[in-house]
Design a protein around this motif. Structure first.
Motif, PDB file in Angstrom:
ATOM      1  N   ALA A 134       7.249  13.141 -18.575  1.00  0.00           N
ATOM      2  CA  ALA A 134       8.514  12.416 -18.542  1.00  0.00           C
ATOM      3  C   ALA A 134       8.381  11.083 -19.275  1.00  0.00           C
ATOM      4  O   ALA A 134       7.279  10.559 -19.463  1.00  0.00           O
ATOM      5  CB  ALA A 134       8.929  12.160 -17.098  1.00  0.00           C
ATOM      6  N   ASP A 135       9.499  10.565 -19.708  1.00  0.00           N
ATOM      7  CA  ASP A 135       9.490   9.253 -20.352  1.00  0.00           C
ATOM      8  C   ASP A 135      10.046   8.205 -19.385  1.00  0.00           C
ATOM      9  O   ASP A 135      10.437   8.518 -18.261  1.00  0.00           O
ATOM     10  CB  ASP A 135      10.297   9.278 -21.651  1.00  0.00           C
ATOM     11  N   ASP A 136      10.078   6.969 -19.825  1.00  0.00           N
ATOM     12  CA  ASP A 136      10.447   5.896 -18.901  1.00  0.00           C
ATOM     13  C   ASP A 136      11.910   5.965 -18.453  1.00  0.00           C
ATOM     14  O   ASP A 136      12.262   5.475 -17.380  1.00  0.00           O
ATOM     15  CB  ASP A 136      10.164   4.521 -19.546  1.00  0.00           C
ATOM     16  N   ASN A 146      13.685   8.658 -17.731  1.00  0.00           N
ATOM     17  CA  ASN A 146      13.864   9.638 -16.661  1.00  0.00           C
ATOM     18  C   ASN A 146      12.492   9.944 -16.069  1.00  0.00           C
ATOM     19  O   ASN A 146      11.926  11.000 -16.312  1.00  0.00           O
ATOM     20  CB  ASN A 146      14.512  10.911 -17.227  1.00  0.00           C
ATOM     21  N   PRO A 147      11.938   8.976 -15.335  1.00  0.00           N
ATOM     22  CA  PRO A 147      10.507   9.034 -15.012  1.00  0.00           C
ATOM     23  C   PRO A 147      10.079  10.203 -14.136  1.00  0.00           C
ATOM     24  O   PRO A 147       8.898  10.518 -14.079  1.00  0.00           O
ATOM     25  CB  PRO A 147      10.246   7.694 -14.308  1.00  0.00           C
ATOM     26  N   THR A 148      11.007  10.858 -13.451  1.00  0.00           N
ATOM     27  CA  THR A 148      10.575  12.013 -12.661  1.00  0.00           C
ATOM     28  C   THR A 148      10.830  13.331 -13.390  1.00  0.00           C
ATOM     29  O   THR A 148      10.636  14.404 -12.818  1.00  0.00           O
ATOM     30  CB  THR A 148      11.284  12.042 -11.285  1.00  0.00           C
ATOM     31  N   GLY A 149      11.287  13.201 -14.657  1.00  0.00           N
ATOM     32  CA  GLY A 149      11.444  14.391 -15.491  1.00  0.00           C
ATOM     33  C   GLY A 149      12.267  15.476 -14.824  1.00  0.00           C
ATOM     34  O   GLY A 149      13.310  15.191 -14.222  1.00  0.00           O
ATOM     35  N   PHE A 150      11.811  16.699 -14.905  1.00  0.00           N
ATOM     36  CA  PHE A 150      12.552  17.837 -14.349  1.00  0.00           C
ATOM     37  C   PHE A 150      12.104  18.143 -12.924  1.00  0.00           C
ATOM     38  O   PHE A 150      12.494  19.156 -12.353  1.00  0.00           O
ATOM     39  CB  PHE A 150      12.351  19.068 -15.237  1.00  0.00           C
ATOM     40  N   MET A 151      11.266  17.304 -12.341  1.00  0.00           N
ATOM     41  CA  MET A 151      10.734  17.609 -11.007  1.00  0.00           C
ATOM     42  C   MET A 151      11.794  17.317  -9.943  1.00  0.00           C
ATOM     43  O   MET A 151      12.380  16.244  -9.912  1.00  0.00           O
ATOM     44  CB  MET A 151       9.486  16.766 -10.738  1.00  0.00           C
ATOM     45  N   ASP A 152      12.010  18.255  -9.063  1.00  0.00           N
ATOM     46  CA  ASP A 152      12.962  18.078  -7.969  1.00  0.00           C
ATOM     47  C   ASP A 152      12.283  17.285  -6.850  1.00  0.00           C
ATOM     48  O   ASP A 152      11.393  17.806  -6.172  1.00  0.00           O
ATOM     49  CB  ASP A 152      13.388  19.464  -7.457  1.00  0.00           C
ATOM     50  N   ILE A 153      12.685  16.042  -6.698  1.00  0.00           N
ATOM     51  CA  ILE A 153      12.097  15.231  -5.628  1.00  0.00           C
ATOM     52  C   ILE A 153      13.094  15.025  -4.487  1.00  0.00           C
ATOM     53  O   ILE A 153      12.937  14.138  -3.654  1.00  0.00           O
ATOM     54  CB  ILE A 153      11.551  13.882  -6.159  1.00  0.00           C
ATOM     55  N   GLY A 154      14.119  15.856  -4.477  1.00  0.00           N
ATOM     56  CA  GLY A 154      15.020  15.902  -3.326  1.00  0.00           C
ATOM     57  C   GLY A 154      16.001  14.743  -3.226  1.00  0.00           C
ATOM     58  O   GLY A 154      16.544  14.495  -2.139  1.00  0.00           O
ATOM     59  N   MET A 163       0.835  -1.216   0.000  1.00  0.00           N
ATOM     60  CA  MET A 163       0.000   0.000   0.000  1.00  0.00           C
ATOM     61  C   MET A 163       0.867   1.262   0.000  1.00  0.00           C
ATOM     62  O   MET A 163       0.635   2.189  -0.754  1.00  0.00           O
ATOM     63  CB  MET A 163      -0.914  -0.027   1.226  1.00  0.00           C
ATOM     64  N   ALA A 164       1.923   1.275   0.864  1.00  0.00           N
ATOM     65  CA  ALA A 164       2.844   2.404   0.832  1.00  0.00           C
ATOM     66  C   ALA A 164       3.507   2.437  -0.538  1.00  0.00           C
ATOM     67  O   ALA A 164       3.707   3.492  -1.127  1.00  0.00           O
ATOM     68  CB  ALA A 164       3.903   2.259   1.911  1.00  0.00           C
ATOM     69  N   GLU A 165       3.830   1.250  -1.040  1.00  0.00           N
ATOM     70  CA  GLU A 165       4.407   1.161  -2.380  1.00  0.00           C
ATOM     71  C   GLU A 165       3.444   1.729  -3.400  1.00  0.00           C
ATOM     72  O   GLU A 165       3.825   2.391  -4.352  1.00  0.00           O
ATOM     73  CB  GLU A 165       4.694  -0.311  -2.694  1.00  0.00           C
ATOM     74  N   ASP A 166       2.151   1.481  -3.148  1.00  0.00           N
ATOM     75  CA  ASP A 166       1.128   2.037  -4.029  1.00  0.00           C
ATOM     76  C   ASP A 166       1.191   3.552  -4.047  1.00  0.00           C
ATOM     77  O   ASP A 166       1.086   4.169  -5.103  1.00  0.00           O
ATOM     78  CB  ASP A 166      -0.268   1.618  -3.538  1.00  0.00           C
ATOM     79  N   ARG A 167       1.319   4.157  -2.868  1.00  0.00           N
ATOM     80  CA  ARG A 167       1.374   5.616  -2.822  1.00  0.00           C
ATOM     81  C   ARG A 167       2.622   6.124  -3.542  1.00  0.00           C
ATOM     82  O   ARG A 167       2.572   7.134  -4.245  1.00  0.00           O
ATOM     83  CB  ARG A 167       1.383   6.121  -1.371  1.00  0.00           C
ATOM     84  N   TYR A 168       3.740   5.444  -3.362  1.00  0.00           N
ATOM     85  CA  TYR A 168       4.972   5.870  -4.039  1.00  0.00           C
ATOM     86  C   TYR A 168       4.791   5.754  -5.555  1.00  0.00           C
ATOM     87  O   TYR A 168       5.148   6.662  -6.305  1.00  0.00           O
ATOM     88  CB  TYR A 168       6.155   5.010  -3.571  1.00  0.00           C
ATOM     89  N   GLN A 169       4.209   4.625  -5.971  1.00  0.00           N
ATOM     90  CA  GLN A 169       3.987   4.398  -7.399  1.00  0.00           C
ATOM     91  C   GLN A 169       3.015   5.426  -7.960  1.00  0.00           C
ATOM     92  O   GLN A 169       3.241   5.994  -9.041  1.00  0.00           O
ATOM     93  CB  GLN A 169       3.435   2.969  -7.583  1.00  0.00           C
ATOM     94  N   LYS A 170       1.975   5.678  -7.193  1.00  0.00           N
ATOM     95  CA  LYS A 170       0.962   6.669  -7.604  1.00  0.00           C
ATOM     96  C   LYS A 170       1.593   8.060  -7.743  1.00  0.00           C
ATOM     97  O   LYS A 170       1.295   8.807  -8.663  1.00  0.00           O
ATOM     98  CB  LYS A 170      -0.135   6.696  -6.527  1.00  0.00           C
ATOM     99  N   GLY A 171       2.496   8.373  -6.798  1.00  0.00           N
ATOM    100  CA  GLY A 171       3.191   9.663  -6.842  1.00  0.00           C
ATOM    101  C   GLY A 171       4.095   9.768  -8.062  1.00  0.00           C
ATOM    102  O   GLY A 171       4.102  10.782  -8.757  1.00  0.00           O
ATOM    103  N   LEU A 172       4.842   8.683  -8.332  1.00  0.00           N
ATOM    104  CA  LEU A 172       5.734   8.687  -9.494  1.00  0.00           C
ATOM    105  C   LEU A 172       4.945   8.859 -10.791  1.00  0.00           C
ATOM    106  O   LEU A 172       5.360   9.604 -11.693  1.00  0.00           O
ATOM    107  CB  LEU A 172       6.526   7.371  -9.576  1.00  0.00           C
ATOM    108  N   GLU A 173       3.799   8.188 -10.857  1.00  0.00           N
ATOM    109  CA  GLU A 173       2.982   8.313 -12.074  1.00  0.00           C
ATOM    110  C   GLU A 173       2.434   9.722 -12.227  1.00  0.00           C
ATOM    111  O   GLU A 173       2.339  10.255 -13.327  1.00  0.00           O
ATOM    112  CB  GLU A 173       1.843   7.280 -12.054  1.00  0.00           C
ATOM    113  N   LYS A 174       2.067  10.324 -11.113  1.00  0.00           N
ATOM    114  CA  LYS A 174       1.584  11.709 -11.156  1.00  0.00           C
ATOM    115  C   LYS A 174       2.691  12.633 -11.652  1.00  0.00           C
ATOM    116  O   LYS A 174       2.446  13.518 -12.485  1.00  0.00           O
ATOM    117  CB  LYS A 174       1.117  12.128  -9.756  1.00  0.00           C
ATOM    118  N   ILE A 175       3.910  12.434 -11.135  1.00  0.00           N
ATOM    119  CA  ILE A 175       5.032  13.273 -11.566  1.00  0.00           C
ATOM    120  C   ILE A 175       5.299  13.083 -13.058  1.00  0.00           C
ATOM    121  O   ILE A 175       5.526  14.044 -13.792  1.00  0.00           O
ATOM    122  CB  ILE A 175       6.303  12.927 -10.753  1.00  0.00           C
TER     123      ILE A 175
END
Lengths: 137, 137, 137, 137, 137, 137
Positions: free
Chosen positions: E19-21, E23-31, E1-13
């Motif tokens: 973004a493409d596969d 560089n899946p987080t594109g230009f977003m700074d995720i720290g 479920m936590a993995e789900d939230r992480y996956q859901k977040g990555l897909e949103k980003i």
């Protein structure tokens, strides 16, 4: 008596920065570079901020610096770097400093925290401090 | 797992507020009064603010609440009252809470500090806490 | 010497508030109501804010209060009411006080200005001050 | 031409508040209560804020009010109530208004959001608006 | 479920940044650059900010980014550049982004707006976006 | 009439910056570099900020710039440099400018003041202004 407050402030700064007698104010910015335009500034910094306020009872030095760092995160002020140095100097661990900044996410939001972590990372690198993050419970 | 975070958050709140089983969130405002317009708010407060952030290692509860109080002084937010209560609950002494607020004078200025002391005084009176200020050193 | 700063601060407050000997701090809030929880606060307000800072050369009293009012508009602090009273006491005209607040529209936006005008209007009414706005040039 | 800007501003306000001819500025606060101390304020509000800025192309009315509400959440200004009313009036759904406020949690922190939701809930109750929160996807 | 939230977040980003596969987080700074000092930060950014908040129903992506940009203008945060990029990526036109910034003049004042336009102009140049301002109505 | 406001604004800027006919807006930033993305910005700066607000009666130019500088110290905006230049141009002495910044210590705290003094010192050096601080009374 005023001299007392100045002396008391200098000693507090020395204590906070682990300064030695040759450079008694250590890395603390007491505004001496403004002596030409605001010659009384350094007096207020030393006497009031350090001689009066930092010398108050009630909190220990670690708590005082933690409080200072928090205020500077919330305000987004560049002075945070100097006070992270002070934190290390009075014995806050890098984990406590990072813990303080991370704790602020629900109160100041992510951008303020990211900017503060950038400052922390820079200071840790300059000071050669290695960080071993505590495992999450 | 999400349930775990919610549960972890609730336990953290219980710990912070010394709540009992009948009223497990104690005096902490977790936003339940917004269930009709933002039914997911309480979930975020409990899971993220308490289950994730307050449950982080690095700082003890006293340090976490000190940091919270400081942020709320710097921002001038009314939530400071609730977090002063939390401070007392986790064992910060009234002197430490006042010491934290007073320490902020050089960083936030006097008006923010006066407003925060008003909140502190109100909470101390409500909680019947008597204050014996430490003598100035 | 510390007594000198306290005395100097009190005299400055008396000057700013046109206070008489019976109530020498006039309408100025020097934080005496916090004597039970922060007994040193009043000392810092009188000695530092008034004895050191308000007593500095460089600006006259009207300029000092104008500067104070502006800072409080920008920060949205409730202390603005007391300092509008001080402004009238040191000889700022109601037009100058309103002029200062209105001048801030391009810097702080309309909401801050509307809230500050509400405070000004309340103080003017309490003090029985009648305002004759200058004609626009 | 200046009259044109005033007229244009009034029409924009009428459009934003769904006002009728009898009360053409509807529920919008244009500062008329300050006519005695700042007689030019209403002119600036109507001509500049509404006649110039709100009348700009680029965003539709819903976007303009969403932007306004966001700024007021970030600043903690009480004018948020009036602009939530405006949001409903231009066709923002209660879900969009709540969605905007909730979206700000990672940027302004929880306390600002809780305070804004309090304002939203009050306005929704006053306007008799019933809210059917969208199911979480 | 936590993995789900992480996956859901990555897909949103991925959705927000186109973004493409690779560089899946594109230009977003995720720290991620703070992995050595705050290894849980990226988790909170992805899971909470994107997986929980950005994934909420109520607003569409354009409205979410408009709201984000507005908050960053009001707070004067440098993250505005990244979120202007996000705005372009989700289909906000340069005119809408400029319209949002300009709309804030009456709420945040001119300096905040000038600083935000500097960021916008820089991003538009980097992205090779040509702007055709709408004629004023 | 709109042309009148623009002309009135330009004349005010000329007056504030001691500009000559060749460069009539002097060193004042009126946002012309944003003509490609926000072609109406300069109009608002000149007509509203200068033609309407700076041209209001109530305060003289020195008071207006003092008020502006104070707001920018409280907000921490980089535009303070330009307005310190304006202060010198309308006849504020360096001592008055420093006096204004120093006066803010009890209201905004030391960090804001240190940052503003850095800006002041830079402008004084650029303008070849020598400062002779008034002796403390």
């Amino acid at each position: 008596m005023a001299e007392d407050r100045y002396q008391k402030g200098l000693e507090k700064i020395k204590e906070l920065t682990s300064a030695d007698d040759e450079n008694p104010t250590g890395f603390m910015d007491i505004g001496e570079r403004f002596a030409d335009i605001a010659p009384d500034l350094t007096k207020y910094v030393v006497e009031f901020a350090f001689g009066d306020i930092y010398a108050r009872p009630g909190l220990d030095n670690k708590q005082k610096v933690l409080t200072t760092i928090t205020a500077l995160v919330a305000q987004g002020k560049p002075q945070i770097e100097m006070h992270i140095k002070t934190g290390l100097s009075v014995g806050l661990t890098p984990n406590e400093i990072v813990g303080c900044i991370m704790h602020l996410i629900p109160y100041t939001g992510f951008p303020s925290v990211l900017n503060a972590l950038t400052a922390a990372k820079k200071v840790f690198a300059e000071q050669g401090v290695s960080v071993t993050p505590t495992e999450e419970s």
